[in-house]
Design a protein around this motif. Structure first.
Motif, mmCIF file in Angstrom:
data_model
loop_
_atom_site.group_PDB
_atom_site.id
_atom_site.type_symbol
_atom_site.label_atom_id
_atom_site.label_comp_id
_atom_site.label_asym_id
_atom_site.label_seq_id
_atom_site.Cartn_x
_atom_site.Cartn_y
_atom_site.Cartn_z
ATOM 1 N N ASN A 91 0.804 -1.216 0.000
ATOM 2 C CA ASN A 91 0.000 0.000 0.000
ATOM 3 C C ASN A 91 0.838 1.266 0.000
ATOM 4 O O ASN A 91 0.292 2.358 -0.142
ATOM 5 N N VAL A 92 2.155 1.140 0.204
ATOM 6 C CA VAL A 92 3.023 2.310 0.325
ATOM 7 C C VAL A 92 3.705 2.560 -1.016
ATOM 8 O O VAL A 92 4.422 1.705 -1.534
ATOM 9 N N VAL A 93 3.457 3.749 -1.572
ATOM 10 C CA VAL A 93 4.055 4.121 -2.851
ATOM 11 C C VAL A 93 5.417 4.766 -2.645
ATOM 12 O O VAL A 93 6.370 4.492 -3.375
ATOM 13 N N TYR A 127 -3.285 9.071 -1.079
ATOM 14 C CA TYR A 127 -3.240 10.149 -0.107
ATOM 15 C C TYR A 127 -1.943 10.034 0.687
ATOM 16 O O TYR A 127 -1.200 9.051 0.561
ATOM 17 N N VAL A 128 -1.650 11.047 1.492
ATOM 18 C CA VAL A 128 -0.420 11.091 2.274
ATOM 19 C C VAL A 128 -0.780 10.901 3.745
ATOM 20 O O VAL A 128 -1.652 11.602 4.271
ATOM 21 N N LEU A 129 -0.107 9.956 4.385
ATOM 22 C CA LEU A 129 -0.319 9.658 5.793
ATOM 23 C C LEU A 129 0.927 10.071 6.569
ATOM 24 O O LEU A 129 2.031 9.592 6.283
ATOM 25 N N HIS A 170 -1.951 15.825 -2.956
ATOM 26 C CA HIS A 170 -2.610 14.731 -2.248
ATOM 27 C C HIS A 170 -3.216 15.267 -0.955
ATOM 28 O O HIS A 170 -2.698 16.208 -0.357
ATOM 29 N N SER A 171 -4.289 14.635 -0.524
ATOM 30 C CA SER A 171 -4.825 14.933 0.802
ATOM 31 C C SER A 171 -3.832 14.438 1.852
ATOM 32 O O SER A 171 -3.252 13.361 1.717
ATOM 33 N N LEU A 172 -3.654 15.232 2.913
ATOM 34 C CA LEU A 172 -2.706 14.891 3.980
ATOM 35 C C LEU A 172 -3.466 14.725 5.287
ATOM 36 O O LEU A 172 -4.228 15.604 5.695
ATOM 37 N N ILE A 226 0.197 6.773 0.285
ATOM 38 C CA ILE A 226 -0.539 5.530 0.434
ATOM 39 C C ILE A 226 -1.450 5.311 -0.767
ATOM 40 O O ILE A 226 -2.170 6.223 -1.194
ATOM 41 N N ARG A 227 -1.400 4.092 -1.290
ATOM 42 C CA ARG A 227 -2.334 3.682 -2.345
ATOM 43 C C ARG A 227 -3.562 3.097 -1.670
ATOM 44 O O ARG A 227 -3.483 2.148 -0.897
#
Length: 663
Positions: A292-294, A356-358, A322-324, A348-349
C-alpha cells in the motif's frame, strides 16, 4: 514358456522406480494451516533471535550456525507454502461454461483463450480472486464484445476473442483479462458522473484520459444502457477493486476505442506472510502493508509543500497534490512532544480513490509480517485490517489503508481537491461564483447561486400538499415549505432543496440546465421581488434569483399562517401510558408546531383532546372537542365518529379546525 503372472514381479524388481506411480496421501486443510502457523511462529523466533544477536553481539562461529539455521527455516517455509499452492486451472474451471451461457443469452459469439493454467498460487488467494475475475469476464462479454452484426460492420471477425492469461512475476501473480471489443466509452462515463453529481461540467472538462477511464471503478456508475440480469445496476467494478486491493493487490485498466480493453490484476502469492513497514506514533507501533506504500519522504524535504486549502491539508509532492492526514488524528492519539527528527510522510495507495499522504512520527523498520485475524471488536473500528507479530513477538495491529481514508472522510477523487481549491480562490478574490442554470415552470431560464442548493430532487405529484393556502413538499417524512407551486402538480415536478443553516425550503422547477461560473456582482441590480438582477452569460442576459427573497417569502408565509391560527394548539393526550400515543402521535403533533401535554388533571386548559376509542372521555373535557382515534381502518368496526389513527391528513385537519375555532 513364462506366464504373465511370472513376468509381473520381474518388471517390478528391475525398474520399479520408473514404473511406479507417484505416492500421495490426503491431508485435511486444517492440518496444512497448522503447519503454516507453526512455520510462521518459527520465522518470528528466528527474527527475534537475530535482533538479540545484533543487540548483544555474537562471535563468528555462532553467526555461521545461525545463518545455516536461518536458511533451513526459509527452505522449510517455502516447502510448506508449496503445500498450500494450487494450479490456476482451478480458477479457470467455471469460466468456459459461464462464457458459453452468457454469449448464448446475449446473442453474441466469443472465443475463449486460457493461458497460464499451470501457474500456482495460494488456495486462499484463488478463493479471493474468483469473484472479481467472474465479474470482469461478465463485463467483457456484456459491455465489451459487440453483437456479430456490429462487429462485421466495424470490419472485425464475427466472433470476438476473450483472453485470460496468468503468469508469475516475482512474488506476485499477474492475471490479465483482455477482449477485442468496442472499448470503454469515456464520454458516457463522464456524463454518468455529471448526472450523479460527482463533477460539474467545468471540472469534467479538466479530467485527463486516465481519470476518465478510472471512473469505471467508482460506485454507482455503469455504461449499460439499461439494467439487466448481467449488468447495469452500477455495482461491480468498485467492489472488484476494493477486493483486489484489500488482499494487497493492484488493478489497472487500459482501453482503446474500437480495439478492446485489458484489465490487469496483480495479487501476492500468499496472504500468510507479507512484507510490511513498522511505523511509530508516540509510544505505539503499527504495521502497514508494503504493497500500500508508494513512497516515503520526510516532511522537511524540499520536494514537499504543505498548505491548508478550504479547511483541508494538502501535500504537494513534485507538483502532484494529495490529501494529507496524520495517523494520530485518525486514531485520536496524542502526538509525541519530543521527536528525534522530522515526521515521515507515506504516500498511500488506497482502494477507495486517489492516493493520499499519511503522516507518522517515524518508520522504524521493514520486515516480513505474519498476519493473524483480529478480534471483531478491533475490526469494527474500521481502520485495522488484522493483527501481526513482528520479530519482537509483541502483537501489533495492521493498518487498513482504505479504512483510514474513509475514517478521515477524505475526498475520493482528485478533482474534488481542485474544486475545493478553486472555490477558496473564488471566495478570496470575490470575482466569480458558481451558479445553477435552471428552467422555470413557465419555460424561462434563470440563475441561482449554487452555494444555497443542497440537492435536486424528482418529486411525485402526491408529495405536494396544500394546507390553509400554503404548499408543502413531503420529503423524508418532513414537511418543507414549497415555493413556486402553480396548480399543475398533476405532473411530477423537480425540486431544488435550498438550505440556509437549519432552514430548508423547496423551490419547484421544470429542469436543471447547467452549472456555470458567473460574476459575483450582477450587471443590473433589481432590489425588489425574487430577482436580484441581470447577469450576462455569453450573449444572453439571465435573471439571478435572490436566495434572501426566497427564504424571506417562506418565512412571511409561515408568519401569516401563524397569525391566522393565533397561537400553537394545546393538545391533551390523557393516556400517558399508551406507547403509541406517547411515541408516535405526540412527536407528530410537536413537529407540526403544536404543544402536547399528558396532564389530565384539568390545570391546563386544552384546545383539543386526543384519546383512544377504547378509552373513556376524561371527565374534565367539558366543551373541549375530543378526537377519538381507533386502531382499525374499517369505520364500521370502530367507535362512531372516530378517526383511524394512521389517517394523518384527517387528524391534522381536525387539529387545524380546533385552531380556527379558538382563533
Amino acid at each position: 514358456m513364462e506366464t504373465p503372472a511370472a513376468e509381473a514381479p520381474a518388471r517390478r524388481v528391475g525398474d520399479g522406480t520408473r514404473d511406479r506411480a507417484p505416492r500421495t496421501i490426503r491431508l485435511p486443510l486444517a492440518l496444512i494451516d497448522q503447519l503454516m502457523n507453526g512455520i510462521s511462529d518459527m520465522v518470528l523466533a528466528r527474527n527475534d533471535l537475530a535482533r538479540k544477536m545484533r543487540d548483544h553481539g555474537a562471535d563468528t562461529e555462532l553467526e555461521s550456525s545461525f545463518e545455516r539455521l536461518s536458511a533451513n527455516v526459509a527452505d522449510l517455509r517455502d516447502m510448506i507454502s508449496k503445500t498450500r499452492m494450487q494450479r490456476v486451472d482451478r480458477l479457470y474451471a467455471a469460466i468456459p461454461r459461464m462464457v458459453r451461457d452468457l454469449t448464448r443469452d446475449l446473442g453474441k459469439k466469443a472465443t475463449l483463450e486460457l493461458d497460464g493454467g499451470d501457474v500456482e498460487m495460494d488456495r486462499e488467494m484463488i478463493e479471493m480472486v474468483v469473484d472479481p475475475l467472474t465479474h470482469i469476464v461478465r463485463n467483457a462479454l456484456d459491455h465489451g464484445i459487440e453483437i456479430p452484426a456490429d462487429r462485421i460492420a466495424a470490419g472485425k471477425p464475427e466472433s470476438g476473442t476473450l483472453r485470460i492469461v496468468a503468469r508469475q512475476s516475482g512474488n506476485q501473480i499477474v492475471i490479465e483479462v483482455s477482449d477485442d471489443g468496442r472499448g470503454i466509452n469515456r464520454a458516457a462515463l463522464v456524463e454518468k458522473a455529471i448526472t450523479a453529481g460527482l463533477f460539474t461540467p467545468v471540472d469534467a472538462a479538466t479530467l485527463s484520459d486516465a481519470e476518465k477511464l478510472n471512473l469505471i471503478f467508482h460506485a454507482g456508475l455503469s455504461t449499460a444502457a439499461k439494467v439487466t440480469s448481467v449488468s447495469g445496476r452500477g455495482v461491480g467494478m468498485d467492489v472488484v477493486r476494493a477486493n483486489i486491493e484489500q488482499i494487497g493487490g493492484v488493478i489497472g485498466i487500459t482501453s482503446a476505442s474500437g480495439i478492446g480493453t485489458t484489465i490487469t490484476m496483480r495479487v501476492p502469492l500468499t496472504l500468510t506472510i507479507i512484507p510490511g513497514l513498522i511505523v511509530r506514533c508516540g509510544d505505539h507501533f503499527f504495521a502497514m502493508p508494503r504493497g500500500n506504500v508508494v513512497e516515503l519522504l520526510h516532511q522537511n524535504s524540499s520536494m514537499v509543500s504543505i498548505e491548508n486549502i478550504g479547511g483541508a491539508r494538502i501535500a504537494t509532492i513534485r507538483g502532484e497534490r494529495h490529501s494529507l492526514i496524520e495517523l494520530e488524528d485518525v486514531l485520536k492519539m496524542p502526538r509525541a512532544t519530543e521527536t528525534s527528527g522530522p515526521r515521515t510522510l507515506m504516500v498511500i495507495r488506497s482502494s477507495v480513490g486517489q492516493p493520499y499522504v499519511l503522516g507518522v512520527q517515524a518508520v522504524e523498520s521493514n520486515e516480513e509480517l505474519v498476519i493473524r485475524p483480529a478480534t471483531p471488536a478491533i475490526t469494527t473500528v474500521g481502520v485495522f485490517a488484522g493483527m501481526t507479530l513482528p520479530d519482537n513477538g509483541q502483537p501489533m495491529l495492521l493498518l487498513d489503508a482504505a479504512g483510514i481514508a474513509q475514517k478521515a472522510e477524505l475526498p475520493l477523487r482528485e478533482p474534488e481537491i481542485r474544486t475545493r481549491a478553486a472555490a477558496v480562490e473564488a471566495e478570496t478574490s470575490a470575482a466569480l461564483i458558481q451558479a445553477l442554470i435552471y428552467r422555470e415552470r413557465d419555460g424561462r431560464e434563470r440563475l441561482l447561486p449554487l452555494s444555497v442548493v443542497d440537492r435536486v430532487e424528482d418529486l411525485e405529484a402526491s408529495q405536494i400538499t396544500m394546507s390553509d393556502g400554503l404548499a408543502f413538499a413531503r420529503i423524508d417524512d418532513r414537511l418543507l415549505p414549497a415555493l413556486n407551486t402553480d396548480g399543475r402538480e398533476s405532473s411530477p415536478p423537480k425540486s431544488l432543496r435550498l438550505h440556509a443553516g437549519n432552514e430548508q425550503i423547496c423551490y419547484l422547477i421544470d429542469d436543471v440546465v447547467d452549472i456555470i461560473e458567473v460574476p459575483a456582482k450582477v450587471d443590473v441590480a433589481l432590489p425588489s421581488g425574487r430577482v436580484a438582477g441581470l447577469v450576462m452569460v455569453g450573449d444572453t442576459q439571465l435573471e439571478m434569483v435572490d436566495p434572501f427573497a426566497l427564504f424571506a417569502e417562506a418565512a412571511e408565509r409561515r408568519a401569516t399562517n401563524n397569525s391566522r391560527i393565533g397561537r400553537p394548539i394545546q393538545c391533551l393526550i390523557p393516556d400517558a401510558e399508551d406507547p403509541w400515543m406517547r411515541q408516535i402521535l405526540a412527536p407528530l403533533l410537536v413537529r407540526a408546531g403544536h404543544d402536547v401535554t399528558f396532564d389530565a388533571s384539568g390545570e391546563v386548559k386544552p384546545d383539543i383532546i386526543l384519546c383512544s376509542s377504547e378509552q373513556p372521555v376524561p371527565a374534565t373535557a367539558g366543551d373541549v372537542p375530543v378526537l377519538m382515534l381507533r386502531e382499525v381502518a374499517d369505520p364500521a368496526a370502530g367507535t362512531p365518529d372516530s378517526i383511524y389513527r394512521y389517517d394523518r391528513d384527517t387528524i391534522m385537519a381536525a387539529v387545524a379546525q380546533a385552531a380556527r375555532r379558538t382563533a
